[in-house]
Scaffold this active site. Sequence first.
Site, PDB file in Angstrom:
ATOM      1  N   CYS A   9      52.571  67.998  52.816  1.00 15.06           N
ATOM      2  CA  CYS A   9      52.618  69.138  53.727  1.00 15.06           C
ATOM      3  C   CYS A   9      53.948  69.263  54.455  1.00 15.06           C
ATOM      4  CB  CYS A   9      51.494  68.977  54.758  1.00 15.06           C
ATOM      5  SG  CYS A   9      51.200  70.486  55.682  1.00 15.06           S
ATOM      6  N   ASP A 128      42.214  65.590  60.967  1.00 15.67           N
ATOM      7  CA  ASP A 128      43.528  65.254  61.480  1.00 15.67           C
ATOM      8  C   ASP A 128      43.377  64.620  62.851  1.00 15.67           C
ATOM      9  OD1 ASP A 128      46.625  67.270  61.692  1.00 15.67           O
ATOM     10  OD2 ASP A 128      46.274  65.109  61.719  1.00 15.67           O
TER      11      ASP A 128
HETATM   12  O1  LIG Z   1      53.126  69.927  60.084  1.00 18.17           O
HETATM   13  C1  LIG Z   1      53.283  70.574  61.129  1.00 18.17           C
HETATM   14  O2  LIG Z   1      54.369  70.654  61.746  1.00 18.17           O
HETATM   15  C2  LIG Z   1      52.124  71.335  61.698  1.00 18.17           C
HETATM   16  C3  LIG Z   1      52.320  72.125  62.833  1.00 18.17           C
HETATM   17  C4  LIG Z   1      51.252  72.835  63.358  1.00 18.17           C
HETATM   18  C5  LIG Z   1      50.000  72.775  62.745  1.00 18.17           C
HETATM   19  C6  LIG Z   1      49.786  71.989  61.620  1.00 18.17           C
HETATM   20  C7  LIG Z   1      50.861  71.256  61.104  1.00 18.17           C
HETATM   21  N1  LIG Z   1      50.675  70.430  60.013  1.00 18.17           N
HETATM   22  C8  LIG Z   1      49.378  70.383  59.439  1.00 18.17           C
HETATM   23  C9  LIG Z   1      49.143  69.387  58.401  1.00 18.17           C
HETATM   24  O3  LIG Z   1      48.278  69.602  57.543  1.00 18.17           O
HETATM   25  C10 LIG Z   1      49.794  68.035  58.489  1.00 18.17           C
HETATM   26  O4  LIG Z   1      49.997  67.549  57.198  1.00 18.17           O
HETATM   27  C11 LIG Z   1      48.832  67.122  59.240  1.00 18.17           C
HETATM   28  O5  LIG Z   1      48.801  67.546  60.587  1.00 18.17           O
HETATM   29  C12 LIG Z   1      49.237  65.662  59.131  1.00 18.17           C
HETATM   30  O6  LIG Z   1      50.528  65.489  59.611  1.00 18.17           O
HETATM   31  P1  LIG Z   1      51.134  63.993  59.668  1.00 18.17           P
HETATM   32  O7  LIG Z   1      50.293  63.229  60.670  1.00 18.17           O
HETATM   33  O8  LIG Z   1      52.544  64.207  60.121  1.00 18.17           O
HETATM   34  O9  LIG Z   1      51.035  63.396  58.299  1.00 18.17           O
END
Ligand SMILES: O=C(O)c1ccccc1NCC(=O)[C@H](O)[C@H](O)COP(=O)(O)O
Length: 213
Positions: A9, A128
Amino acid sequence: MNRTRIKICGLTREADVDAAVQAGADAIGLVLYDKSPRAVTVARAVELARRLPPFVTPVGLFVNAEAADIEAALQAIPTLTLQFHGDESPEDCERWNRPYLRAARMAPGFDLLDFAHRFSSAQAVLLDAFVDGYGGGGKVFDWSLLPPSVPSPVVLSGGLSAANVIDGVLKVRPWAVDVSSGVEVAKGLKDADKIRHFCDAVRQADQQGSSGH
Ligand SMILES: O=C(O)c1ccccc1NCC(=O)[C@H](O)[C@H](O)COP(=O)(O)O
């Protein structure tokens, strides 16, 4: 044991899309939320999604978006799966008649079973961590909080990396895993080696899971 699907992502560069595809990702997430450091415009999302071969899904992420913005994204990328990561209601998600993922922010005491029941039309619930700014926080939530079974396919997310995803897959047995920060060198800039190591670790988890570990 099913092959655990993988979503990478927060992609913003062509080389990172290519690295995700090369490493065996099943989906890529494009953040269509302008307050995110990983945000892309619809035009940019079109350019990135165009690089995807068959059977790798583009996922557009929205946080309390205006209907016109979702409409524009769907017009531009007709194959887009939607991911709602804000305070969207079931009706907000269902009105598009498109496959969608509904993110659940796993704060202590969160009633996931009620949430999954309310969003029973979702293709999956994406679990999440509860972070400021809705998502992409790089934080792991307490997987032991999860009920023994959830009536929807689960995408495990939140602070995953090659170092912890085997444990996550074997403990939670999700349909899929999702990662953003854990494969980055900076917000929105992915690292091909980290992506590959992450995907290899998921494959290792599947092998361990099918051999009864
Ligand atoms: O990725 C972002 O910046 C984000 C911003 C606002 C809403 C959602 C967002 N990401 C969503 C996702 O699906 C991410 O992959 C998920 O939150 C996991 O992130 P991480 O903990 O950094 O792997």
